[in-house]
Design a protein around this motif. Structure first.
Motif, PDB file in Angstrom:
ATOM      1  N   ASN A 220     -41.940 -41.290 -20.076  1.00  0.00           N
ATOM      2  CA  ASN A 220     -42.040 -39.845 -19.976  1.00  0.00           C
ATOM      3  C   ASN A 220     -42.755 -39.409 -18.713  1.00  0.00           C
ATOM      4  OD1 ASN A 220     -40.966 -39.633 -22.652  1.00  0.00           O
ATOM      5  ND2 ASN A 220     -42.941 -40.528 -23.196  1.00  0.00           N
ATOM      6  N   ALA A 221     -42.541 -40.152 -17.668  1.00  0.00           N
ATOM      7  CA  ALA A 221     -43.186 -39.812 -16.410  1.00  0.00           C
ATOM      8  C   ALA A 221     -42.101 -39.310 -15.469  1.00  0.00           C
ATOM      9  CB  ALA A 221     -43.849 -41.046 -15.839  1.00  0.00           C
ATOM     10  N   GLU A 629     -41.849 -31.457 -21.879  1.00  0.00           N
ATOM     11  CA  GLU A 629     -42.346 -32.760 -22.338  1.00  0.00           C
ATOM     12  C   GLU A 629     -43.707 -32.615 -23.020  1.00  0.00           C
ATOM     13  OE1 GLU A 629     -40.016 -35.211 -18.861  1.00  0.00           O
ATOM     14  OE2 GLU A 629     -42.193 -35.208 -18.848  1.00  0.00           O
ATOM     15  N   VAL A 630     -44.567 -31.795 -22.427  1.00  0.00           N
ATOM     16  CA  VAL A 630     -45.902 -31.618 -23.002  1.00  0.00           C
ATOM     17  C   VAL A 630     -45.798 -30.964 -24.382  1.00  0.00           C
ATOM     18  CG1 VAL A 630     -48.008 -30.260 -22.721  1.00  0.00           C
ATOM     19  CG2 VAL A 630     -47.187 -31.653 -20.851  1.00  0.00           C
ATOM     20  N   ASN A 631     -44.878 -30.010 -24.539  1.00  0.00           N
ATOM     21  CA  ASN A 631     -44.689 -29.395 -25.846  1.00  0.00           C
ATOM     22  C   ASN A 631     -44.234 -30.429 -26.878  1.00  0.00           C
ATOM     23  OD1 ASN A 631     -45.421 -26.646 -25.823  1.00  0.00           O
ATOM     24  ND2 ASN A 631     -43.678 -26.218 -24.501  1.00  0.00           N
ATOM     25  N   GLU A 692     -49.859 -38.314 -21.106  1.00  0.00           N
ATOM     26  CA  GLU A 692     -48.877 -39.397 -21.118  1.00  0.00           C
ATOM     27  C   GLU A 692     -49.511 -40.695 -21.596  1.00  0.00           C
ATOM     28  OE1 GLU A 692     -47.218 -39.697 -17.198  1.00  0.00           O
ATOM     29  OE2 GLU A 692     -46.181 -37.781 -17.418  1.00  0.00           O
ATOM     30  N   GLU A 693     -50.745 -40.948 -21.127  1.00  0.00           N
ATOM     31  CA  GLU A 693     -51.434 -42.176 -21.544  1.00  0.00           C
ATOM     32  C   GLU A 693     -51.663 -42.192 -23.032  1.00  0.00           C
ATOM     33  OE1 GLU A 693     -55.086 -43.187 -19.681  1.00  0.00           O
ATOM     34  OE2 GLU A 693     -54.106 -43.639 -17.794  1.00  0.00           O
ATOM     35  N   ASP A 711     -60.402 -35.424 -24.753  1.00  0.00           N
ATOM     36  CA  ASP A 711     -59.056 -35.091 -25.206  1.00  0.00           C
ATOM     37  C   ASP A 711     -58.369 -34.195 -24.168  1.00  0.00           C
ATOM     38  OD1 ASP A 711     -56.789 -34.317 -26.456  1.00  0.00           O
ATOM     39  OD2 ASP A 711     -57.725 -33.547 -28.281  1.00  0.00           O
ATOM     40  N   PRO A 712     -57.253 -34.671 -23.594  1.00  0.00           N
ATOM     41  CA  PRO A 712     -56.596 -33.856 -22.559  1.00  0.00           C
ATOM     42  C   PRO A 712     -56.016 -32.553 -23.104  1.00  0.00           C
ATOM     43  CG  PRO A 712     -55.264 -35.791 -23.097  1.00  0.00           C
ATOM     44  CD  PRO A 712     -56.556 -35.949 -23.815  1.00  0.00           C
ATOM     45  N   PHE A 713     -55.845 -32.468 -24.429  1.00  0.00           N
ATOM     46  CA  PHE A 713     -55.291 -31.241 -25.011  1.00  0.00           C
ATOM     47  C   PHE A 713     -56.380 -30.207 -25.281  1.00  0.00           C
ATOM     48  CE2 PHE A 713     -52.004 -34.299 -25.972  1.00  0.00           C
ATOM     49  CZ  PHE A 713     -50.838 -33.569 -25.835  1.00  0.00           C
TER      50      PHE A 713
END
Ligand SMILES: Nc1ncnc2c1ncn2[C@@H]1O[C@H](COP(=O)(O)OP(=O)(O)OP(=O)(O)O)[C@@H](O)[C@H]1O
Ligand SMILES: [Mg+2]
Length: 1068
Positions: A220-221, A629-631, A692-693, A711-713
């Motif tokens: 997914n990159a 993709e993020v969604n 992604e990680e 947390d990236p979110f």
């Protein structure tokens, strides 16, 4: 003997890309012999020149020949692929024959032409394939007493993980880098495929490319942030002399070098993009350190070990290799910063000095020495006769050793042959398996069919399939990875999805086990999405069976894009290359209602889009797939967040009414709490890498728990900018009070609330000035102290409070050159908050700039949205300079001058704005008339006084004291009645006040009109409504403008008339 030489550096400038052409870009690069100059587009007189070993002009002066190759159009300064190969490829080959290691690195920003130079496109083959082909050609012409071994490997480094692009099994976590005393760093377990002809290498490269394509999708990159390293090991065995020479040729296509710009974005709470950029950053550090070493500076440490790439390139940089760097650059002004940074990087690289040696294997060296020793001993033996058993014993021992080593060489050769045979067997097996697959499923995996003797069969078969069936062609963000995979749609139905039971197996974000079905009935192909499966055709989501047309654009899941090539009967001569990744994304954007026109590019005089708007549009379409993709990741990881792309300042203007620089932002909303965050583009891109990680761990079944802090979110709740209003300050320049009620508009131009603001000129102790204090010409205030108050009265109908409970607002604004904005106190949970906050400002010594500011600028009043748990804005006056009376000081003329310069670009003015300016000029004229009248007035007054005195003198004896008194009284009376201040000036003040108020309405209408854009739908009814509404707005604007001018003209006419009457009366 080591050969000390510097890294060779060449610059290559490519043609304009479509995007650059659309933007009307100018070329900022020029080349002369081996020097390259770059002009600063904002300051064309400023030029920087760099000198490298070579400079390739590939920007213009070429044409396409019948094979599709770009060749010189006659002039001799164009450098095509052939010229680049001649200079560099041949050098690499020569080195290889001599036994030197060689490294070729391509460096440059994304899309600058690295892959074009290294790998090439279609007929324009790059250095790598041509070097390999030439190597095999040369081998065929060599003498028979030599043997050659060529082995090929291909790897990718992404996020510090090494993927073997020639191996079908992917090791979780990637391959490990190990260190060996002899070889230095190497990749443990990397497939090194023996090859005995060029066709094999070509197939291997195709296979590697396909691996890259699928790796991008499954990881997914989307971004091209991976480095590719191709290694060709070339060994020559000289049978007669028992010498071997080995050369390792590294061909490195680096990831795009651009840095994420931090402009306009806050620093992210989480550290910069994981390890994705680590290799490139470390490469920069290594190059800097080595350049310092070369210039004699003391360097304690060269950080080779800090990243995978630098470990693998250790010998290429400052070691045993002859190294070449191609710095690929874009010619366009919009890439100036990146190009300059590439040239600086290249400049540092050229200082690096390497010590290349011919690689002779220690074993072979020993044999040579032993042979020499042996010969020497034999001759001594002959001289000594049979005596000397000691020597004979020694010779015996040496002979044994010699024989053993010769056996070793032989066995190595046998082993090589065996490996080659094994590789051939493998190819054959793969071919058989692949042939079965495509016969069964109609899906040709062209890269697996790489056995040379089957190449022609494979190609013939593929051609047959293409001529018979419709098929899907993959489209990737990186053009190098587009058109790599074909899926044929044979008669009947064919399922697509993640699970192995599908005829077409697709792994990618948002693709379900059984995602969709293609049906081919009598050459008519339909596509039916599975339940809740995302499928779009030509940018529009579909839910039911849809018939496909030749060259339809199909996206499955979040971002697996394909071009549909219809059955042969449907095909046309149309050039398919226009359907690139950008085309797909623009189409999606258009379906979402976004286009260059909507962003404000239309309407400019030369009908060409504003480059800055185009840049935003391109940013938008680049980020669209990432947001999708993020969604998807958020949904699968159950983060309850939705991500939406927005254009900041879509309909916003600065304090002078010019459009603000548009910028892409991402709005993040919590599905249940409705909390909102706004992320800059840079922050979003950084976060996506971290996501992604996390997602990768999730897919591999690992632990996905992270604490909030990492947390990236997650982000703390913050204050959000909701909308802005313009309150024009002009009235203050004339000391006229203004009570303004205006709309707070969001970035899309929609109303968020109404705000009431008062601007009041006042005395230093805060007394509001009346009409008598009005000034006719603002320059009267020059050098004087000017005091005024800004009062935020109230807000009405705040929509921000509707969407979630527990919200509040604060109002902020910034005056002149104050170091920060001022905020009102927070008010929570009130849709119509009474604010009633007043701040007193003072300009102690009104400068020309300050008065100009008042006349030309608006106060931008911002509405800030508070959410439960956020940190409120500081509403104290801390940090501001205060006068002894406690008022806020606003003079610092320097700051505005710089601001003015940057804003002084006439480009932004539309025709309507020009009209407004005309109106202001007209007013200036009226002011001049008034000034002239005042002067005339004064003259007349003096004359009158003189006449009166003269009259009095001639009748000096007759009047009594009482009469004198009466006369002087009547004179004073007549002065009072006819005084310009009381009679005309006051009326003029009134007229001006009305004029400013009307002008405010005109300006608001103008801004509204400017941002009123047509709808995207092709619906006639909606278009008609739009046209009607716009005509109405234009009508209103025209009327208001006209009535404002008429009113001013008639008011001034009355004043002028009165003055004339007064003059006439005073004359008589
Ligand atoms: N010298 C050139 N002549 C003609 N076209 C070129 C040239 N260099 C690059 N291009 C075109 O520009 C586009 C981008 O080039 P390329 O794919 O080589 O960029 P890149 O530097 O490898 O980018 P990335 O970092 O994304 O991999 C391609 O469509 C390519 O065909
Ligand atoms: Mg590339």
């Amino acid at each position: 003997m080591p050969n000390v030489d510097s890294v060779k550096v060449a610059v290559r400038v490519r043609p304009f890309s479509q995007r650059e052409k659309d933007a009307g870009s100018k070329c900022v690069i020029s080349m002369n012999s081996n020097s390259t100059s770059i002009y600063d587009p904002r300051n064309p007189g400023h030029m920087k020149t760099f000198t490298f070993d070579l400079a390739y002009w590939s920007h213009s002066g070429f044409l396409k020949d019948t094979n599709g190759m770009l060749v010189s159009a006659g002039s001799n300064n164009y450098a095509g692929q052939r010229e680049v190969f001649r200079d560099f490829g041949e050098g690499v080959l020569e080195n290889a024959w001599q036994g030197y290691n060689a490294t070729l690195v391509a460096y440059g920003q994304t899309g600058s032409g690295k892959s074009y130079s290294m790998i090439g496109y279609g007929a324009n083959r790059g250095i790598v394939p041509v070097v390999c082909e030439e190597l095999f050609k040369a081998i065929q012409n060599q003498e028979k007493n030599k043997q050659y071994q060529i082995a090929f490997s291909m790897l990718e480094i992404y996020n510090e993980q090494v993927t073997d692009l020639l191996s079908k099994t992917k090791k979780p976590g990637g391959l490990k880098i190990r260190e060996d005393q002899q070889q230095g760093f190497y990749v443990d377990g990397l497939r090194l495929v023996p090859c005995d002809n060029y066709a094999q290498i070509e197939r291997l490269m195709e296979q590697g490319n396909k691996m890259r394509t699928t790796a991008r999708t499954t990881m997914n990159a989307t971004s091209s942030r991976s480095h590719m390293v191709i290694t060709v090991r070339f060994k020559q065995i000289f049978l007669d002399e028992a010498i071997t020479k080995e050369s390792i040729i590294n061909l490195v296509d680096l990831a795009g070098s651009e840095r994420q710009k931090s402009s306009g974005s806050e620093k992210d709470r989480l550290k910069e993009g994981t390890r994705v950029n680590l290799s490139l950053t470390t490469l920069g550090n290594v190059i800097s350190a080595l350049a310092d070493v070369a210039t004699g500076k003391k360097v304690l440490h060269i950080p080779y070990r800090d990243s995978v790439l630098t470990k693998l390139l250790q010998s290429a940089l400052g070691g045993n290799s002859r190294t070449i760097m191609i710095a690929a650059v874009s010619p366009a002004d919009i890439c100036y910063e990146e190009t300059l940074s590439t040239l600086r990087y290249a400049e540092r690289t050229k200082k690096i000095r390497n010590k290349a040696v011919v690689n002779a294997s220690p074993t072979e060296k020993l044999i040579r020495e032993l042979k020499a020793e042996n010969n020497h001993l034999l001759s001594r033996l002959a001289g000594l006769g049979n005596a000397g058993t000691l020597v004979a014993d020694g010779t015996q021992e040496q002979r044994c050793l010699l024989a053993e080593n010769e056996r070793w060489i032989e066995s190595a050769q046998v082993a090589w042959e065996a490996r080659l045979e094994e590789a051939r067997g493998e190819w054959e097996q793969q071919y058989a398996a692949a042939a079965q697959v495509f016969v069964k499923a109609g899906s040709v995996d062209m890269n697996q069919l790489a056995m040379p003797k089957y190449v022609s069969r494979r190609l013939a078969h593929e051609r047959r399939m293409m001529e018979t069936f419709p098929y899907l062609l993959n489209i990737n963000e990186d053009p190098q990875l587009s058109w790599v995979v074909k899926h044929f749609i044979q008669d009947g139905s064919c399922d697509v999805g993640q699970s192995a039971s599908n005829a077409i197996i697709l792994r990618g974000l948002g693709i379900l086990d059984k995602h969709a079905t293609f049906t081919n009935a009598d050459g008519k192909v339909t596509l039916t999405p599975g339940d809740k499966c995302k499928v779009t055709v030509n940018g529009v989501p579909i839910t039911g069976k849809t018939k496909l047309q030749h060259l339809d654009r199909v996206i499955l899941g979040s971002n697996s894009a394909f071009l549909y090539v219809g059955p042969p009967a449907e095909r046309t001569d149309e050039d398919m290359s226009r359907y690139d990744y950008d085309f797909f994304q623009s189409e999606l954007a258009a379906a979402e209602g976004l286009s260059v026109d909507k962003l404000g590019a239309a309407g400019s005089k030369d009908s060409r889009a504003d480059p800055s708007v185009l840049a935003v549009f391109h940013d938008y379409i680049k980020l669209m797939p990432l947001v999708a993709e993020v969604n998807q990741m958020s949904e699968e990881l159950k983060k309850d967040l939705t991500f939406e792309l927005k254009v900041k300042n879509l309909a916003s203007s600065d304090s002078r009414g010019y459009d603000l620089q548009k910028e892409i932002i991402v709005k993040v909303t919590h599905v249940t709490t409705n909390q909102v965050w706004v992320w800059s583009k840079a922050k979003f891109v950084n976060r996506k890498l971290l996501m992604e990680e996390l997602y990768q761990r999730f897919r591999e079944g690992g632990d996905t728990h992270v604490n909030q802090d990492s947390d990236p979110f997650w982000d703390p709740v913050e204050v959000v900018h909701v909308g802005s209003a313009h309150v024009w300050l002009q009235s203050l320049a004339y000391c006229v009070q203004l009570e303004e009620q205006t709309e707070l508009l969001n970035s899309e131009g929609l109303e968020e609330a109404v705000v009431l603001v008062n601007l009041s000129p006042c005395s230093r102790d805060g007394r509001i000035l009346g009409e008598d204090d009005m000034v006719i010409d603002p320059l009267e205030l020059l050098g004087r102290r000017v005091d005024f108050q800004i009062r935020i009265v109230e807000c009405l109908g705040v929509k921000w409070l509707q969407d979630a409970a527990g919200r509040g607002i604060q109002i902020g604004y910034r005056v002149y050159d104050l170091s920060r904005s001022l905020y009102t106190k927070p008010i929570w949970k009130n849709m119509n908050p009474k604010i009633e906050e007043t701040v007193h400002f003072s300009a102690l010594n009104a400068s020309y700039e300050f008065l100009n500011y008042l006349q030309k600028n608006a106060l931008i009043v911002d509405l800030w949205g508070l959410q439960e748990g956020c940190t409120e804005m500081d509403y104290s006056l801390d940090g501001l300079l205060l006068t002894p009376e406690g008022t806020v000081m606003v003079d610092n003329p320097k700051a505005l001058t710089a601001n003015d310069a940057s804003l002084d670009t006439a480009n932004y003015m539309s025709e309507l704005y020009q009209k407004l300016l005309h109106m202001e000029e007209e007013m200036e004229l009226l002011r001049e008339i008034n000034k002239a009248l005042r002067e005339e007035n004064l003259l007349l007054k003096n004359k009158l006084q003189w006449d009166t005195r003269h009259h009095a003198k001639t009748k000096s004896e007759s009047p009594t004291n009482a009469v004198k008194m009466k006369q002087s009284l009547s004179l004073r009376e007549s002065e009072t009645i006819c005084s310009p201040r009381t009679s005309c000036d006051a009326e003029f003040a009134k007229a001006l006040k009305i004029f400013y108020q009307n002008m405010n309405v005109v300006r608001q209408q103008f801004l509204q009109l400017k941002h009123f854009r047509p709808p995207q739908e092709d619906n006639l009814q909606i278009l008609r409504l739009f046209t009607e509404r716009r005509s109405q707005l234009i009508n209103n604007f025209g009327k208001q403008l006209e009535s404002t001018i008429c009113k001013l003209k008639s008011d001034v006419a009355v004043i002028v008339k009165k003055k004339q009457e007064y003059i006439a009366c005073s004359r008589s």
